[in-house]
Design an enzyme around this catalytic site. Structure first.
Site, PDB file in Angstrom:
ATOM      1  N   GLU A   1      13.330 -11.179  10.334  1.00 46.47           N
ATOM      2  CA  GLU A   1      11.902 -11.021  10.024  1.00 46.47           C
ATOM      3  C   GLU A   1      11.628 -11.296   8.547  1.00 46.47           C
ATOM      4  O   GLU A   1      10.653 -11.976   8.198  1.00 46.47           O
ATOM      5  CB  GLU A   1      11.424  -9.617  10.389  1.00 46.47           C
ATOM      6  CG  GLU A   1       9.918  -9.455  10.145  1.00 46.47           C
ATOM      7  CD  GLU A   1       9.472  -8.007  10.090  1.00 46.47           C
ATOM      8  OE1 GLU A   1       8.378  -7.712  10.586  1.00 46.47           O
ATOM      9  OE2 GLU A   1      10.216  -7.168   9.525  1.00 46.47           O
TER      10      GLU A   1
ATOM     11  N   TRP B   1       7.759  -9.022  17.157  1.00 43.28           N
ATOM     12  CA  TRP B   1       6.344  -9.365  17.019  1.00 43.28           C
ATOM     13  C   TRP B   1       5.727  -9.857  18.328  1.00 43.28           C
ATOM     14  O   TRP B   1       4.558 -10.242  18.365  1.00 43.28           O
ATOM     15  CB  TRP B   1       6.166 -10.425  15.930  1.00 43.28           C
ATOM     16  CG  TRP B   1       6.129  -9.875  14.543  1.00 43.28           C
ATOM     17  CD1 TRP B   1       7.175  -9.701  13.682  1.00 43.28           C
ATOM     18  CD2 TRP B   1       4.975  -9.404  13.834  1.00 43.28           C
ATOM     19  NE1 TRP B   1       6.755  -9.166  12.494  1.00 43.28           N
ATOM     20  CE2 TRP B   1       5.403  -8.972  12.554  1.00 43.28           C
ATOM     21  CE3 TRP B   1       3.620  -9.309  14.152  1.00 43.28           C
ATOM     22  CZ2 TRP B   1       4.531  -8.453  11.594  1.00 43.28           C
ATOM     23  CZ3 TRP B   1       2.744  -8.791  13.203  1.00 43.28           C
ATOM     24  CH2 TRP B   1       3.203  -8.371  11.948  1.00 43.28           C
TER      25      TRP B   1
ATOM     26  N   TYR C   1       1.751 -11.767   7.130  1.00 42.64           N
ATOM     27  CA  TYR C   1       2.520 -11.674   5.884  1.00 42.64           C
ATOM     28  C   TYR C   1       2.947 -13.013   5.284  1.00 42.64           C
ATOM     29  O   TYR C   1       2.774 -13.247   4.091  1.00 42.64           O
ATOM     30  CB  TYR C   1       3.763 -10.809   6.110  1.00 42.64           C
ATOM     31  CG  TYR C   1       3.468  -9.381   6.448  1.00 42.64           C
ATOM     32  CD1 TYR C   1       3.119  -8.458   5.465  1.00 42.64           C
ATOM     33  CD2 TYR C   1       3.529  -8.941   7.770  1.00 42.64           C
ATOM     34  CE1 TYR C   1       2.849  -7.147   5.788  1.00 42.64           C
ATOM     35  CE2 TYR C   1       3.250  -7.624   8.098  1.00 42.64           C
ATOM     36  CZ  TYR C   1       2.912  -6.723   7.113  1.00 42.64           C
ATOM     37  OH  TYR C   1       2.632  -5.417   7.424  1.00 42.64           O
TER      38      TYR C   1
ATOM     39  N   CYS D   1       0.629  -3.508   7.276  1.00 43.13           N
ATOM     40  CA  CYS D   1       0.901  -2.086   7.023  1.00 43.13           C
ATOM     41  C   CYS D   1       1.537  -1.918   5.653  1.00 43.13           C
ATOM     42  O   CYS D   1       1.169  -1.016   4.904  1.00 43.13           O
ATOM     43  CB  CYS D   1       1.813  -1.527   8.105  1.00 43.13           C
ATOM     44  SG  CYS D   1       1.072  -1.492   9.734  1.00 43.13           S
TER      45      CYS D   1
ATOM     46  N   ARG E   1       0.009   1.183   3.506  1.00 45.04           N
ATOM     47  CA  ARG E   1      -1.249   1.871   3.844  1.00 45.04           C
ATOM     48  C   ARG E   1      -1.095   2.764   5.062  1.00 45.04           C
ATOM     49  O   ARG E   1      -1.770   3.786   5.208  1.00 45.04           O
ATOM     50  CB  ARG E   1      -2.364   0.849   4.110  1.00 45.04           C
ATOM     51  CG  ARG E   1      -2.139   0.022   5.364  1.00 45.04           C
ATOM     52  CD  ARG E   1      -3.354  -0.752   5.832  1.00 45.04           C
ATOM     53  NE  ARG E   1      -3.004  -1.506   7.026  1.00 45.04           N
ATOM     54  CZ  ARG E   1      -3.106  -1.044   8.269  1.00 45.04           C
ATOM     55  NH1 ARG E   1      -3.545   0.182   8.488  1.00 45.04           N
ATOM     56  NH2 ARG E   1      -2.770  -1.803   9.301  1.00 45.04           N
TER      57      ARG E   1
ATOM     58  N   ASP F   1       4.343   4.014  10.763  1.00 49.59           N
ATOM     59  CA  ASP F   1       4.959   4.742  11.866  1.00 49.59           C
ATOM     60  C   ASP F   1       6.343   5.159  11.366  1.00 49.59           C
ATOM     61  O   ASP F   1       7.256   4.346  11.273  1.00 49.59           O
ATOM     62  CB  ASP F   1       5.044   3.795  13.069  1.00 49.59           C
ATOM     63  CG  ASP F   1       5.907   4.319  14.212  1.00 49.59           C
ATOM     64  OD1 ASP F   1       6.490   5.410  14.075  1.00 49.59           O
ATOM     65  OD2 ASP F   1       6.000   3.609  15.227  1.00 49.59           O
TER      66      ASP F   1
END
Length: 266
Positions: free
Chosen positions: A58, A80, A94, A146, A167, A170
């Site tokens: 990733e 994803w 991103y 995130c 921000r 999980d």
């Protein structure tokens, strides 16, 4: 990592229950900070198995500026898949923001390239920042970022510190990936810029545990951490970050307890 387990414990004991976008519900804290010195080992959880290959692929996918899951699928990574459209596209997520940030009437900006140049020519600058939160593009993203912004700092003994602002996180499923990903990013940047990995710091906005992860969290808290693994980088330091191949990054000495499965809130 004892510091990660303390984070989970703090969320469970000090957090408040909230409704959320997914409808699952969370218990969470707002405003929290976690830190780890990379000299103490690579921060990959040992109290459960974390799929390092997914973390690695990733990150390399993002550094290549990609926003379609094709590269991930080619390397057997499916993290994803739930958010991609029928063509595998995710919108300007991103990779687009880090490598091809765009604004109307201006040429695209490669934020990572600019950061690398700054670390090499002006290491003590306070402007070594990469942002994934582009208000003009957020509405077109399959999932708004995130981990929204990160800043680098070169300290004493040429140590590279990396500070991430997240921000919304999980903390059971996502955070272990984020910790490992940004630790690896720190290492890749340090090697490329002739620096040494320093400290990874993460500051959180909404740090939460989904209510259907509570039992899994309690299971993880019952386990004792073992020694952390190491990561060996085999590519040349001069290799551009967007050309590093997964085969050049090796995880060594990863001794972990069994995986703990939990549903992903989409």
């Amino acid at each position: 990592m004892h510091t990660y387990l303390k984070l989970l414990s703090d969320v469970i004991t000090l957090g408040e229950k909230r409704k959320d976008r997914t409808g699952v519900g969370t218990i969470g804290l707002f405003g929290y900070q976690w830190r780890h010195n990379l000299a103490d080992g690579f921060p990959l959880l040992t109290t459960k198995k974390v799929h390092f290959k997914s973390v690695l692929v990733e990150l390399l996918w993002i550094l290549r500026g990609k926003t379609n899951i094709d590269f991930l699928k080619e390397h057997g990574v499916s993290i994803w898949d739930e958010w991609a459209d029928k063509d595998g596209d995710l919108g300007p997520v991103y990779g687009k923001q880090w490598v091809r940030w765009s604004a109307e009437g201006a040429p695209d900006i490669n934020q990572v390239e600019n950061l690398v140049a700054g670390l090499k020519t002006s290491p003590h600058s306070r402007r070594h920042i990469v942002s994934a939160w582009n208000p003009a593009d957020v509405g077109q993203m399959a999932l708004p970022p995130c981990h929204t912004l990160w800043q680098c700092h070169v300290g004493g003994e040429r140590k590279l510190n990396l500070h991430l602002y997240a921000r919304s996180i999980d903390s059971f499923l996502g955070l272990p990936f984020n910790i490992a990903s940004y630790a690896l990013l720190n290492m890749l940047l340090a090697r490329h810029c002739g620096l040494l990995p320093g400290e990874l710091i993460i500051s959180f906005g909404d740090l939460h545990i989904y209510l259907n992860h509570i039992e899994q969290v309690r299971e993880q808290l019952s386990r004792k951490p073992t020694s952390l693994p190491a990561v060996l980088l085999l590519h040349k330091a001069s290799t551009p970050l967007n050309e590093i191949e997964p085969e050049a990054v090796h995880l060594i000495g990863y001794k972990h307890q069994p995986a703990i499965k939990a549903p992903v809130a989409v």
